[in-house]
Design a protein around this motif. Sequence first.
Motif, PDB file in Angstrom:
ATOM      1  N   VAL A 180       2.405   3.492  -8.271  1.00 20.09           N
ATOM      2  CA  VAL A 180       3.616   4.187  -8.736  1.00 20.09           C
ATOM      3  C   VAL A 180       3.129   5.538  -9.242  1.00 20.09           C
ATOM      4  CG1 VAL A 180       5.551   4.175 -10.341  1.00 20.09           C
ATOM      5  CG2 VAL A 180       4.774   2.038  -9.304  1.00 20.09           C
ATOM      6  N   ALA A 181       3.252   6.543  -8.377  1.00 19.35           N
ATOM      7  CA  ALA A 181       2.473   7.769  -8.554  1.00 19.35           C
ATOM      8  C   ALA A 181       3.186   8.882  -9.301  1.00 19.35           C
ATOM      9  CB  ALA A 181       2.039   8.300  -7.189  1.00 19.35           C
ATOM     10  N   GLY A 182       4.523   8.830  -9.396  1.00 15.50           N
ATOM     11  CA  GLY A 182       5.210   9.952 -10.021  1.00 15.50           C
ATOM     12  C   GLY A 182       6.630   9.620 -10.406  1.00 15.50           C
ATOM     13  N   PHE A 183       7.269  10.585 -11.080  1.00 17.63           N
ATOM     14  CA  PHE A 183       8.656  10.418 -11.522  1.00 17.63           C
ATOM     15  C   PHE A 183       9.426  11.697 -11.217  1.00 17.63           C
ATOM     16  CE2 PHE A 183      10.638   7.269 -14.608  1.00 17.63           C
ATOM     17  CZ  PHE A 183      11.939   7.513 -14.150  1.00 17.63           C
ATOM     18  N   ASP A 184      10.505  11.552 -10.435  1.00 22.04           N
ATOM     19  CA  ASP A 184      11.445  12.648 -10.182  1.00 22.04           C
ATOM     20  C   ASP A 184      12.462  12.614 -11.317  1.00 22.04           C
ATOM     21  OD1 ASP A 184      13.212  14.513  -9.217  1.00 22.04           O
ATOM     22  OD2 ASP A 184      13.232  13.747  -7.183  1.00 22.04           O
ATOM     23  N   GLY A 229       0.766  -1.234   0.000  1.00 19.27           N
ATOM     24  CA  GLY A 229       0.000   0.000   0.000  1.00 19.27           C
ATOM     25  C   GLY A 229       0.799   1.287   0.000  1.00 19.27           C
ATOM     26  N   LEU A 230       2.120   1.217  -0.233  1.00 21.80           N
ATOM     27  CA  LEU A 230       2.934   2.418  -0.249  1.00 21.80           C
ATOM     28  C   LEU A 230       2.951   3.050  -1.637  1.00 21.80           C
ATOM     29  CD1 LEU A 230       6.028   1.282   1.861  1.00 21.80           C
ATOM     30  CD2 LEU A 230       4.132   2.722   2.587  1.00 21.80           C
ATOM     31  N   LEU A 231       2.878   4.383  -1.681  1.00 19.40           N
ATOM     32  CA  LEU A 231       3.033   5.103  -2.929  1.00 19.40           C
ATOM     33  C   LEU A 231       4.512   5.217  -3.262  1.00 19.40           C
ATOM     34  CD1 LEU A 231       0.503   7.999  -2.309  1.00 19.40           C
ATOM     35  CD2 LEU A 231       0.225   6.142  -3.945  1.00 19.40           C
ATOM     36  N   VAL A 232       4.862   5.111  -4.529  1.00 20.48           N
ATOM     37  CA  VAL A 232       6.258   5.134  -4.969  1.00 20.48           C
ATOM     38  C   VAL A 232       6.463   6.258  -5.970  1.00 20.48           C
ATOM     39  CG1 VAL A 232       8.039   3.869  -6.243  1.00 20.48           C
ATOM     40  CG2 VAL A 232       6.634   2.680  -4.560  1.00 20.48           C
ATOM     41  N   VAL A 233       7.563   7.012  -5.787  1.00 21.05           N
ATOM     42  CA  VAL A 233       7.990   8.012  -6.758  1.00 21.05           C
ATOM     43  C   VAL A 233       9.311   7.531  -7.349  1.00 21.05           C
ATOM     44  CG1 VAL A 233       8.737  10.392  -7.122  1.00 21.05           C
ATOM     45  CG2 VAL A 233       6.846   9.901  -5.559  1.00 21.05           C
ATOM     46  N   LEU A 234       9.333   7.309  -8.640  1.00 24.24           N
ATOM     47  CA  LEU A 234      10.553   6.888  -9.326  1.00 24.24           C
ATOM     48  C   LEU A 234      11.520   8.064  -9.396  1.00 24.24           C
ATOM     49  CD1 LEU A 234       8.779   5.010 -12.252  1.00 24.24           C
ATOM     50  CD2 LEU A 234       9.737   3.987 -10.182  1.00 24.24           C
ATOM     51  N   ASN A 235      12.817   7.769  -9.535  1.00 18.86           N
ATOM     52  CA  ASN A 235      13.813   8.838  -9.511  1.00 18.86           C
ATOM     53  C   ASN A 235      15.051   8.428 -10.294  1.00 18.86           C
ATOM     54  OD1 ASN A 235      16.504   9.793  -8.036  1.00 18.86           O
ATOM     55  ND2 ASN A 235      14.988  11.402  -7.802  1.00 18.86           N
ATOM     56  N   ILE A 236      15.634   9.385 -11.021  1.00 16.00           N
ATOM     57  CA  ILE A 236      16.930   9.175 -11.663  1.00 16.00           C
ATOM     58  C   ILE A 236      17.955  10.020 -10.919  1.00 16.00           C
ATOM     59  CG2 ILE A 236      18.305   9.501 -13.739  1.00 16.00           C
ATOM     60  CD1 ILE A 236      15.930   8.848 -15.405  1.00 16.00           C
ATOM     61  N   HIS A 237      18.863   9.370 -10.198  1.00 25.87           N
ATOM     62  CA  HIS A 237      19.917  10.088  -9.482  1.00 25.87           C
ATOM     63  C   HIS A 237      21.097  10.390 -10.411  1.00 25.87           C
ATOM     64  CE1 HIS A 237      18.259  10.210  -5.522  1.00 25.87           C
ATOM     65  NE2 HIS A 237      19.425  10.452  -4.947  1.00 25.87           N
ATOM     66  N   THR A 238      21.572   9.378 -11.096  1.00 22.91           N
ATOM     67  CA  THR A 238      22.725   9.533 -11.987  1.00 22.91           C
ATOM     68  C   THR A 238      22.512   8.703 -13.245  1.00 22.91           C
ATOM     69  OG1 THR A 238      23.898   7.674 -10.957  1.00 22.91           O
ATOM     70  CG2 THR A 238      24.321   9.871 -10.047  1.00 22.91           C
ATOM     71  N   SER A 239      23.269   9.028 -14.268  1.00 24.80           N
ATOM     72  CA  SER A 239      23.201   8.239 -15.502  1.00 24.80           C
ATOM     73  C   SER A 239      24.056   6.989 -15.391  1.00 24.80           C
ATOM     74  CB  SER A 239      23.662   9.088 -16.691  1.00 24.80           C
ATOM     75  OG  SER A 239      22.834  10.217 -16.856  1.00 24.80           O
ATOM     76  N   SER A 240      25.237   7.128 -14.785  1.00 22.21           N
ATOM     77  CA  SER A 240      26.124   5.990 -14.558  1.00 22.21           C
ATOM     78  C   SER A 240      26.004   5.539 -13.112  1.00 22.21           C
ATOM     79  CB  SER A 240      27.578   6.380 -14.852  1.00 22.21           C
ATOM     80  OG  SER A 240      27.721   6.858 -16.179  1.00 22.21           O
ATOM     81  N   GLY A 241      26.337   4.282 -12.866  1.00 18.44           N
ATOM     82  CA  GLY A 241      26.285   3.779 -11.506  1.00 18.44           C
ATOM     83  C   GLY A 241      27.353   4.436 -10.646  1.00 18.44           C
ATOM     84  N   GLY A 242      27.028   4.747  -9.406  1.00 23.75           N
ATOM     85  CA  GLY A 242      28.010   5.357  -8.530  1.00 23.75           C
ATOM     86  C   GLY A 242      27.368   6.213  -7.461  1.00 23.75           C
ATOM     87  N   TRP A 243      28.196   6.777  -6.581  1.00 20.39           N
ATOM     88  CA  TRP A 243      27.712   7.597  -5.482  1.00 20.39           C
ATOM     89  C   TRP A 243      27.269   8.959  -5.995  1.00 20.39           C
ATOM     90  CZ3 TRP A 243      26.102   7.082  -0.717  1.00 20.39           C
ATOM     91  CH2 TRP A 243      25.991   8.211   0.104  1.00 20.39           C
ATOM     92  N   CYS A 244      26.214   9.485  -5.425  1.00 25.20           N
ATOM     93  CA  CYS A 244      25.711  10.812  -5.762  1.00 25.20           C
ATOM     94  C   CYS A 244      25.675  11.638  -4.480  1.00 25.20           C
ATOM     95  CB  CYS A 244      24.308  10.689  -6.356  1.00 25.20           C
ATOM     96  SG  CYS A 244      23.506  12.241  -6.773  1.00 25.20           S
ATOM     97  N   CYS A 245      26.117  12.823  -4.384  1.00 25.58           N
ATOM     98  CA  CYS A 245      26.334  13.707  -5.526  1.00 25.58           C
ATOM     99  C   CYS A 245      27.515  14.622  -5.191  1.00 25.58           C
ATOM    100  CB  CYS A 245      25.124  14.566  -5.806  1.00 25.58           C
ATOM    101  SG  CYS A 245      23.591  13.630  -6.086  1.00 25.58           S
ATOM    102  N   SER A 246      28.231  15.129  -6.184  1.00 24.40           N
ATOM    103  CA  SER A 246      29.338  16.040  -5.935  1.00 24.40           C
ATOM    104  C   SER A 246      29.557  16.911  -7.165  1.00 24.40           C
ATOM    105  CB  SER A 246      30.623  15.259  -5.612  1.00 24.40           C
ATOM    106  OG  SER A 246      31.155  14.662  -6.790  1.00 24.40           O
ATOM    107  N   HIS A 247      30.435  17.916  -7.013  1.00 21.54           N
ATOM    108  CA  HIS A 247      30.764  18.782  -8.144  1.00 21.54           C
ATOM    109  C   HIS A 247      31.647  18.071  -9.155  1.00 21.54           C
ATOM    110  CE1 HIS A 247      28.881  22.544  -7.310  1.00 21.54           C
ATOM    111  NE2 HIS A 247      29.448  22.693  -6.118  1.00 21.54           N
TER     112      HIS A 247
END
Length: 220
Positions: free
Chosen positions: A59-63, A7-25
């Motif tokens: 699945v209610a939205g996309f970040d 019963g949980l709502l889910v918002v999809l998200n794209i953090h990075t294009s390549s796999g790895g830790w996010c986020c830095s300059h």
Amino acid sequence: EGLTSVGLLVVLNIHTSSGGWCCSHSDGEGLWHTEAYPEEAWLDGLALVTERYRGNALVAGFDLRNEVRRAAGRDPVWGGGDADSDWAAAAVRGAEAVLRANEDMLIFISGLDYSMYLCGVPETPVHVQVPALQGRVVYTTHEYSWYHSDLGVTRMLAPLVAWAYLSAVACALVLTALLRARRAQRRACLRRREASAPDVEKAAAPPALRRPLLSGGCGR
């Protein structure tokens, strides 16, 4: 699916294009496009993942992209029309890719510079200017103590203000998402019912009998 099954709502998200830790300059992932993954790949990914969960109403939205920020010597801006740096225009393109795959999704748009700033939105309010986005955009903003370490008293009050604001936003978001999920569920139920009913039976039934029933997740 493990989340929505309870019963949980889910918002999809794209953090990075390549796999790895996010986020830095210095991670090279601050923009929605990279050398390895141009904008076309980003748009294709949005559409692919949206389509994957199209049948799941919770699945209610996309970040569209997490914490848009400086990358490859380029600063993102809100407006201006440059294809490589105008995040407002890119967010519209990303939103359109999502909505083509699922018209019921909410669209989450990050602020600039680690999602700290939404200062350009009043001048270029894409949630108003673009008809397809009206009533379905959620702007996201973040706050970090290390970013504004010299604000003194303001920094101490910020968590309280943020808590009150985000609580109100969260309530509004949950209600909106539930309504959209209910609407999507109702439409899916009606499509299944229409597909399973013989055409002759539909034509012969009086109007009162052709109204959707209240069972099986369908409303009035």
